[in-house]
Scaffold this motif. Sequence first.
Motif, PDB file in Angstrom:
ATOM      1  N   THR A  27     -39.620  63.835  43.170  1.00  0.00           N
ATOM      2  CA  THR A  27     -39.945  64.989  42.316  1.00  0.00           C
ATOM      3  C   THR A  27     -41.417  65.398  42.405  1.00  0.00           C
ATOM      4  OG1 THR A  27     -40.376  63.575  40.384  1.00  0.00           O
ATOM      5  CG2 THR A  27     -38.112  64.380  40.698  1.00  0.00           C
ATOM      6  N   TRP A  28     -42.132  64.951  43.427  1.00  0.00           N
ATOM      7  CA  TRP A  28     -43.530  65.341  43.599  1.00  0.00           C
ATOM      8  C   TRP A  28     -43.647  66.861  43.697  1.00  0.00           C
ATOM      9  CZ3 TRP A  28     -45.923  67.091  48.403  1.00  0.00           C
ATOM     10  CH2 TRP A  28     -47.317  67.185  48.333  1.00  0.00           C
ATOM     11  N   ASP A  34     -38.573  74.735  34.672  1.00  0.00           N
ATOM     12  CA  ASP A  34     -37.284  75.264  35.107  1.00  0.00           C
ATOM     13  C   ASP A  34     -36.949  74.839  36.531  1.00  0.00           C
ATOM     14  OD1 ASP A  34     -36.977  76.472  32.657  1.00  0.00           O
ATOM     15  OD2 ASP A  34     -37.592  78.462  33.338  1.00  0.00           O
ATOM     16  N   THR A  35     -37.956  74.871  37.404  1.00  0.00           N
ATOM     17  CA  THR A  35     -37.728  74.459  38.795  1.00  0.00           C
ATOM     18  C   THR A  35     -37.322  73.002  38.863  1.00  0.00           C
ATOM     19  OG1 THR A  35     -39.350  76.072  39.599  1.00  0.00           O
ATOM     20  CG2 THR A  35     -38.783  74.265  41.077  1.00  0.00           C
ATOM     21  N   CYS A  36     -38.021  72.157  38.101  1.00  0.00           N
ATOM     22  CA  CYS A  36     -37.727  70.725  38.102  1.00  0.00           C
ATOM     23  C   CYS A  36     -36.332  70.444  37.564  1.00  0.00           C
ATOM     24  CB  CYS A  36     -38.782  69.989  37.271  1.00  0.00           C
ATOM     25  SG  CYS A  36     -38.609  68.193  37.259  1.00  0.00           S
ATOM     26  N   ARG A  55     -46.222  59.468  36.539  1.00  0.00           N
ATOM     27  CA  ARG A  55     -46.993  60.103  35.482  1.00  0.00           C
ATOM     28  C   ARG A  55     -47.899  61.194  36.053  1.00  0.00           C
ATOM     29  NH1 ARG A  55     -47.388  57.876  30.702  1.00  0.00           N
ATOM     30  NH2 ARG A  55     -49.632  58.241  30.454  1.00  0.00           N
ATOM     31  N   MET A  56     -48.439  60.971  37.230  1.00  0.00           N
ATOM     32  CA  MET A  56     -49.335  61.935  37.854  1.00  0.00           C
ATOM     33  C   MET A  56     -48.631  63.241  38.223  1.00  0.00           C
ATOM     34  SD  MET A  56     -50.403  63.259  41.021  1.00  0.00           S
ATOM     35  CE  MET A  56     -50.010  62.128  42.332  1.00  0.00           C
ATOM     36  N   TYR A  57     -47.306  63.221  38.357  1.00  0.00           N
ATOM     37  CA  TYR A  57     -46.589  64.440  38.743  1.00  0.00           C
ATOM     38  C   TYR A  57     -46.499  65.444  37.590  1.00  0.00           C
ATOM     39  CZ  TYR A  57     -44.805  61.505  42.600  1.00  0.00           C
ATOM     40  OH  TYR A  57     -44.672  60.667  43.681  1.00  0.00           O
ATOM     41  N   ASP A  58     -46.815  64.999  36.379  1.00  0.00           N
ATOM     42  CA  ASP A  58     -46.795  65.878  35.201  1.00  0.00           C
ATOM     43  C   ASP A  58     -45.419  66.506  34.976  1.00  0.00           C
ATOM     44  OD1 ASP A  58     -47.962  67.034  32.962  1.00  0.00           O
ATOM     45  OD2 ASP A  58     -48.593  68.838  34.036  1.00  0.00           O
ATOM     46  N   ASN A  59     -44.366  65.718  35.188  1.00  0.00           N
ATOM     47  CA  ASN A  59     -43.018  66.263  35.004  1.00  0.00           C
ATOM     48  C   ASN A  59     -42.044  65.274  34.361  1.00  0.00           C
ATOM     49  OD1 ASN A  59     -42.352  64.454  37.045  1.00  0.00           O
ATOM     50  ND2 ASN A  59     -41.970  66.020  38.602  1.00  0.00           N
ATOM     51  N   GLU A  60     -42.560  64.164  33.821  1.00  0.00           N
ATOM     52  CA  GLU A  60     -41.642  63.171  33.263  1.00  0.00           C
ATOM     53  C   GLU A  60     -40.777  63.765  32.150  1.00  0.00           C
ATOM     54  OE1 GLU A  60     -43.582  58.770  33.800  1.00  0.00           O
ATOM     55  OE2 GLU A  60     -44.551  60.095  32.341  1.00  0.00           O
ATOM     56  N   THR A  61     -41.346  64.617  31.329  1.00  0.00           N
ATOM     57  CA  THR A  61     -40.562  65.238  30.260  1.00  0.00           C
ATOM     58  C   THR A  61     -39.430  66.076  30.844  1.00  0.00           C
ATOM     59  OG1 THR A  61     -42.475  65.297  28.787  1.00  0.00           O
ATOM     60  CG2 THR A  61     -40.649  66.747  28.249  1.00  0.00           C
TER      61      THR A  61
END
Length: 280
Positions: A27-28, A34-36, A55-61
């Motif tokens: 998921t990088w 929406d894209t994720c 965590r660095m990808y800023d998309n865990e949520t």
Amino acid sequence: MTDTPQHGGDPEAMPTHDGMAMLGYGTWKLADRDTCIDAITTALETGYRHIDTARMYDNETHVGEAIANAGVDRDEVFLATKIWPDDLAYDDAIDAAYDSLDRLNTDHLDLLYVHWPARAYDPAETLDAFDRLVEEGVTDRIGVSNFTPELLADACDRTTAPIFANQFECHPLLPRQGWRDACAEHDVQPVAYAPIARQEVFEVETIVEIADAHDVSPAQVSLAWLRQHDVTAIPKAASADHIRDNWASLSCTLTEAELDAINAIETRSRKVNPEFAPWN
């Protein structure tokens, strides 16, 4: 020649390593909500059951939201995340892992990685914290990422919980034989990021010729090469077509001659090389 499909969309047919599907979804760069969510939903519908984030990808949520709403039981999904080097001191690592649980909206991680052995990484402090996170049930397994063979050996000697995986860049243009040998020596599963060399495999004549012979894409050839060398791959793809194309690599089996031809490629290309990398 066209390979007869062997896996289709059935996750039960996926080759696994101790519960971790050997083809995962990376998921990088999927920071847009929406894209994720759309991409992970497509991946899970296609059959993927291994989702890799950090965590660095800023998309865990977003990752947690996608998994919760996908109609797939959480227990069927192997979920991995990573702690960035700035947060690898003992207390910071503990706090970061619990924060990732909250962001991912889950009660446990299947795998938690040290993202890079850099900055705040201290073998004693960091790995003690990771052992504690296993004891407390935050994560079932611990892993490392971008660890050289020497750093991997040191980590394996220090932890109570076994090191389950070492994630690093690996593809036909950066085969990392020594790193893979070190993983085998320590019973650690190699996991490849950038497994199609950020699309560069599409420009390699040997890979293109093999892909044409199988009526598949060069990406599928690269992923099949990794799988047949017992390397788990986590390709990132945003579009539904690329997500499904990567999945179709499970139906591609290369001959020994084709594997040898790819092994003989002399071109070397590294795609990830930050200044703080342990080899710099």
